[in-house]
Design an enzyme around this catalytic site. Structure first.
Site: not given
Ligand code: NAP
Length: 320
Positions: A138, A141-142
């Protein structure tokens, strides 16, 4: 033994992505008592997409925002919502389909499976070991953890290229590793990637190992043209090599294709009477928000017709 609460519906939808919410809107508007259940937070995969620019009516919208709009629309028609549900058992064989949790048994005349799909794994050495320590599925997300770092994205489809482009906002260099010469992604996305100075394509190569000590340090590649091993230094690896369907709990109960995607007919009918499938979880030629939403509408319409024509079946079941 716990006495479980029994809840009865005309239509239960499993999964709350575009297919699930669309199905819920159509089912509720058809007068069906409808519930939507998800084992996760509501919104499905598109909630993780930073930008969606091919959903008609919105030339550019954040995926999370679009899915919030889907949910608000579903709320308007009084759909019962059950997010973050831990499901113990699913039984599709009786006229009333059953979903069992630790304290409830949901029973429904029809079930629409809209559970979507999850990222496929590379299945190479180091992938599991370094998950959350440099291996991520992701970018949204990261991505911010990779400011001024070097990362590799694996794959040549829309997801790989779009996420690689997103990662260039943080990383100083992003490799795109693809196993053949031609890319699978849409032309427009390929054109954007080809002019981004932070992106470097490594074509005709496949990752064979992820190495590091405490976190990812190197990606080992097999150069398919020369059949030689190559090493690149990276801080992160983002595999985007396609999807596998979320079919846990009903795997043996429905006909699936060789990759596990649920087989349906044009009405979204599965191999089990009263059970329909919609969106990415089914065997479909295109996995987009719009096609998932369209599937959901068709599935709900089919569920409504099914209830009309099988009324007597449920009368005896509900009396028993
Ligand atoms: P995809 O289109 O199936 O592409 C997967 C890519 O990974 C392909 O390039 C494939 O190579 C490669 N690959 C597969 N297995 C591999 C392996 N074991 N090792 C190395 N490479 C491997 O998957 P996706 O990009 O995740 O997209 C899934 C669906 O969502 C698609 O229908 C896509 O159009 C859609 N999507 C749409 C949008 C959007 O419209 N904004 C955004 C993201 C995704 P080959 O090309 O050689 O097969």
């Amino acid at each position: 033994m716990i006495n479980k609460e029994e809840l009865f519906y005309d239509c239960i939808i499993l999964g709350s992505g575009p297919a699930g919410f669309s199905a819920s809107i159509y089912a509720a508007r058809a007068g069906l008592k409808t519930a939507i259940i998800d084992i996760n937070m509501f919104g499905g995969q598109p909630s993780n997409y930073l930008e969606i620019e091919n959903y008609p009516g919105f030339s550019l919208i954040n995926g999370f925002e679009l899915m919030e709009k889907f949910e608000q629309h579903s709320d308007k028609f009084g759909v019962c919502k059950f997010p973050m549900v831990e499901i113990n058992n699913i039984n599709l064989s009786n006229p009333l389909k059953e979903i069992e949790t630790s304290d409830k048994i949901f029973k429904s005349k029809t079930l629409i499976i809209a559970t979507g799909a999850k990222p496929k794994k590379l299945n190479i050495k180091g992938e599991n070991e370094f998950q959350s320590r440099g291996v991520s599925y992701c970018a949204i997300c990261d991505g911010a953890f990779y400011k001024d770092k070097v990362v590799a994205v694996i794959g040549g489809g829309n997801s790989a290229l779009e996420e690689a482009l997103y990662l260039t906002k943080f990383a100083k260099k992003v490799y795109i590793i693809h196993r053949r010469e031609g890319l699978r992604a849409e032309k427009l996305v390929c054109e954007r990637a080809s002019v981004n100075p932070k992106l470097e394509f490594i074509l005709c190569a496949i990752p064979i190992e992820i190495k590091g000590t405490n976190k990812v340090e190197k990606l080992i590649l097999n150069d398919l043209n020369t059949n030689t091993i190559k090493e690149i230094e990276v801080d992160g690896v983002f595999p985007y090599i396609g999807l596998s369907p979320n079919t846990d709990g009903f795997n043996a109960q429905l006909k699936q294709n060789q990759n596990g995607f649920i087989e349906t007919d044009v009405n979204m009918q599965t191999s089990q009477e009263g059970v329909f499938a919609a969106g990415d979880v089914r065997n479909t030629p295109l996995r987009q928000v719009i096609t998932a939403a369209s599937d959901g509408a068709i599935a709900a319409n089919s569920a409504s017709k099914y209830i009309e024509t099988h009324d007597s079946l449920f009368k005896s079941e509900l009396k028993a």
